[in-house]
Design an enzyme around this catalytic site. Sequence first.
Site, PDB file in Angstrom:
ATOM      1  N   GLU A   1     -22.863  78.602   8.397  1.00 15.11           N
ATOM      2  CA  GLU A   1     -23.888  78.713   7.125  1.00 15.11           C
ATOM      3  C   GLU A   1     -24.944  77.444   7.289  1.00 15.11           C
ATOM      4  O   GLU A   1     -24.651  76.485   6.601  1.00 15.11           O
ATOM      5  CB  GLU A   1     -23.122  78.639   5.844  1.00 15.11           C
ATOM      6  CG  GLU A   1     -22.167  79.736   5.739  1.00 15.11           C
ATOM      7  CD  GLU A   1     -21.019  79.361   4.244  1.00 15.11           C
ATOM      8  OE1 GLU A   1     -20.818  80.664   3.902  1.00 15.11           O
ATOM      9  OE2 GLU A   1     -20.901  78.407   4.102  1.00 15.11           O
TER      10      GLU A   1
ATOM     11  N   ASP B   1     -24.126  82.016  -3.769  1.00  8.92           N
ATOM     12  CA  ASP B   1     -23.509  81.598  -2.299  1.00  8.92           C
ATOM     13  C   ASP B   1     -24.853  80.786  -1.962  1.00  8.92           C
ATOM     14  O   ASP B   1     -26.006  80.977  -2.241  1.00  8.92           O
ATOM     15  CB  ASP B   1     -23.296  82.769  -1.676  1.00  8.92           C
ATOM     16  CG  ASP B   1     -22.064  83.610  -1.814  1.00  8.92           C
ATOM     17  OD1 ASP B   1     -21.098  82.910  -2.693  1.00  8.92           O
ATOM     18  OD2 ASP B   1     -21.906  84.610  -1.884  1.00  8.92           O
TER      19      ASP B   1
ATOM     20  N   ASP C   1     -13.670  86.853  -6.755  1.00  8.64           N
ATOM     21  CA  ASP C   1     -14.607  87.195  -8.002  1.00  8.64           C
ATOM     22  C   ASP C   1     -14.237  88.318  -8.444  1.00  8.64           C
ATOM     23  O   ASP C   1     -14.129  88.482  -9.866  1.00  8.64           O
ATOM     24  CB  ASP C   1     -15.864  87.626  -7.063  1.00  8.64           C
ATOM     25  CG  ASP C   1     -15.630  88.199  -5.661  1.00  8.64           C
ATOM     26  OD1 ASP C   1     -14.573  88.777  -5.458  1.00  8.64           O
ATOM     27  OD2 ASP C   1     -16.836  88.506  -5.096  1.00  8.64           O
TER      28      ASP C   1
ATOM     29  N   ASP D   1     -17.399  72.603   1.413  1.00  9.72           N
ATOM     30  CA  ASP D   1     -16.070  72.751   1.508  1.00  9.72           C
ATOM     31  C   ASP D   1     -15.798  72.128   3.191  1.00  9.72           C
ATOM     32  O   ASP D   1     -14.492  72.016   3.618  1.00  9.72           O
ATOM     33  CB  ASP D   1     -15.377  74.183   1.411  1.00  9.72           C
ATOM     34  CG  ASP D   1     -14.446  74.260   0.030  1.00  9.72           C
ATOM     35  OD1 ASP D   1     -14.307  73.053  -0.683  1.00  9.72           O
ATOM     36  OD2 ASP D   1     -13.760  75.218   0.133  1.00  9.72           O
TER      37      ASP D   1
END
Length: 747
Positions: free
Chosen positions: A105, A292, A455, A134
């Site tokens: 990412e 996100d 979710d 994270d």
Amino acid sequence: MDSSASLALYQRVTRKNTIPRAVEFIILFLLLSLLAYRLLSLQDHGFPWFLAFLCESWFAFNWVLTISIKWTQADYKTYPEHLLQWKLELPPVDMFVTTADPVLEPPILTVNTVLSLLAVDYPADKLACYVSDDAGSPLTFYSLVEASKFAKLWVPFCKKYCIEVRAPFRYFSGESLPSKHVSPEFQQEWKKMKDGYEELSRKIEDATKRAMPFELTGEFADFSSIQRKNHATIIKVIWENKEGVANGVPHLIYISREKRPKHPHHFKAGAMNVLTRVSGLMSNAPFMMNVDCDMYINNPKIFLHAMCLLLGAKNKETDFAYVQSPQCFYDGLKDDPFGNQLVVLYEYIGYGIVGIQGPLYGGTGCFHRRKVIYGLSPDEEIKEKLSNQALQKTFGGSMPFTKSAAQILSSMKPGSPRDLLSALEAAKEVAGCSYEYGTQWGREVGWIYGSTTEDVLTGLTIQGRGWKSAFCSPNPPAFLGCAPSGGPAIMTQQKRWATGLLEILFTRKNPLIPALQRKLQFRQCLAYLWIILWALWSIPELCYAILPAYCILTGSHFLPKVGETAFFIAAAIFIIYNLYALSEYLRAGLSARAWWNNQRMWTINTTTAYLFGTFSVVLKILGISDTVFEVTQKEQSTNEGDDDHANTGRLTFDRSPIFVAGTTILLVNLTALAVGLFGLGFGSVAQGGDGLGTGEFIGSVWVVLLFWAFFKGLFGKGKYGIPSTTLYKSGALAALFVHFSRWTSMG
């Protein structure tokens, strides 16, 4: 309240679908007729017939669920201009962004998402943006620090000129200046913004390429000895809107929660719970919004649209627990070659669920009531003062946090804006990895643990208490993200979804339980069953993919013979269903090729990724291994192709065992077709002469067409070719299947 307050903030719109309903019932009638025929003639046929009966029973069951979901399709139209006429004080909103890996990412994606959030059309003094990292990456922190400097120029520019797209990488994506902005002042500022963003991108790119991009001193000292899964909490207030300027830049806070090897971290759900607690101490907004890291805000007025639904109900506090926006993607390849743009899924299934109890929580692009996340039910009203003992048992031992939670639960208006730095020590405490022990976090409070699709599980828990939810789908779309490209990334994502959804079936949050308690509507329960059973589709799909080959090899059949009445029933199901599915794509504005691409990718995903997802859950139930959260590779753009235009949209492969099943299915059917064409079947009855095997031949050809991407992979090179190790394994399994077929036919 003045007369403008009587203006409706939203309107529920019911969609007409009379003709599709009729077609769906025709298909159901044909399915039941075929099942009845199979059942009545079961004694006259062998095992393939019985296996086909079981598979078709599963298909019929799922078709009933599909009809139920699509029956009352609905949507909500919002009127943000009416909201502004209300002249009420807009409520604060805490914004959450989650990222987990700076390689998969890239930080530039996170930066663009954050910049789009900071520039949204909403009072800046009502917003706070929290970024959860994270990975504990100094590169991500550095990127956000540099982005905050650019934001002081970018946010005022966007609001001054009413810029539509507020993610810089999209706004400056080679487009010419808008014709309506021709003033020299705008052109000068536009050039300044473009240069500023290019400088920001260059800094982040240079930092990414260097092994040690900066000295780990000063603000970066906390990262000096960090290990990804073993480090203390890091919380940094990157920017604070101390003066509470409505047109300024909202708060920006970086968070990397504590991680220790012997403590469970619960993947994204754990990160979201830390964000909830830290924000509860620092800003404590009654509403929260999460996205996100790759999904930027595409409609700058989305916060106003969402507030129309959250504030405009007759019963403001008990109608909608959360407001979900459908996932849309930018730079999607033409005709959706990877079948992951989800347009038709949202258009019919998504809006069908909206018409029942409300959409499922999709994990991103969603606005939440904080008190609902804190476990409050719609019929629960807290007026008296909550005891400290009860609060600590539920929310943990932090007195400052339990005090903030009590404010939210009792609907008390939070005090004046807080000094964020003064809350740092308390925030670090609630971000500790042992803070949740002995509390209700992850069980009844916050994001719920027990599934890698936290979710859906969290949304199920909320709706299981009786809450409703709403869809918010303005034009232009509220959020845009990037869909994975290439085989490995797609399979990783699909496997994670299938695994996590099936895990829910074996938790205490199973949708059947709240349905029996009459808090989850029965049809909403069916909708949850439809989605959490995705992984189990792999078994009947796999059987149906190899049944034609088995029957050709053994001289048997699982379909009625040509000339029998039942053959026309089976043919009618095949033709009508595919025409019906094609019509859905055409009505959604897509092409016939998009329909075909989604057909083949559905079969590929179910027989590969979903199959592995099923195995993962079985191994977890047996206690052999636990499920692992796999981050999907994110890319900033997908419309440039790979190596050349000819390979754009072509499936890519790697050495993952997930591709073995698909390759085996292809080889088995190619072998069966070759054997059948040359009359080399093992069965005692020759194929074709009396009509026997016609349906099986058509079925086997259909399977080969569905797996044509794998067929091309047999002859491809590099990442477009199936690796030799996968071919050897698949060849061995195919040979074993052929031998098994020969053995059963001789037996």
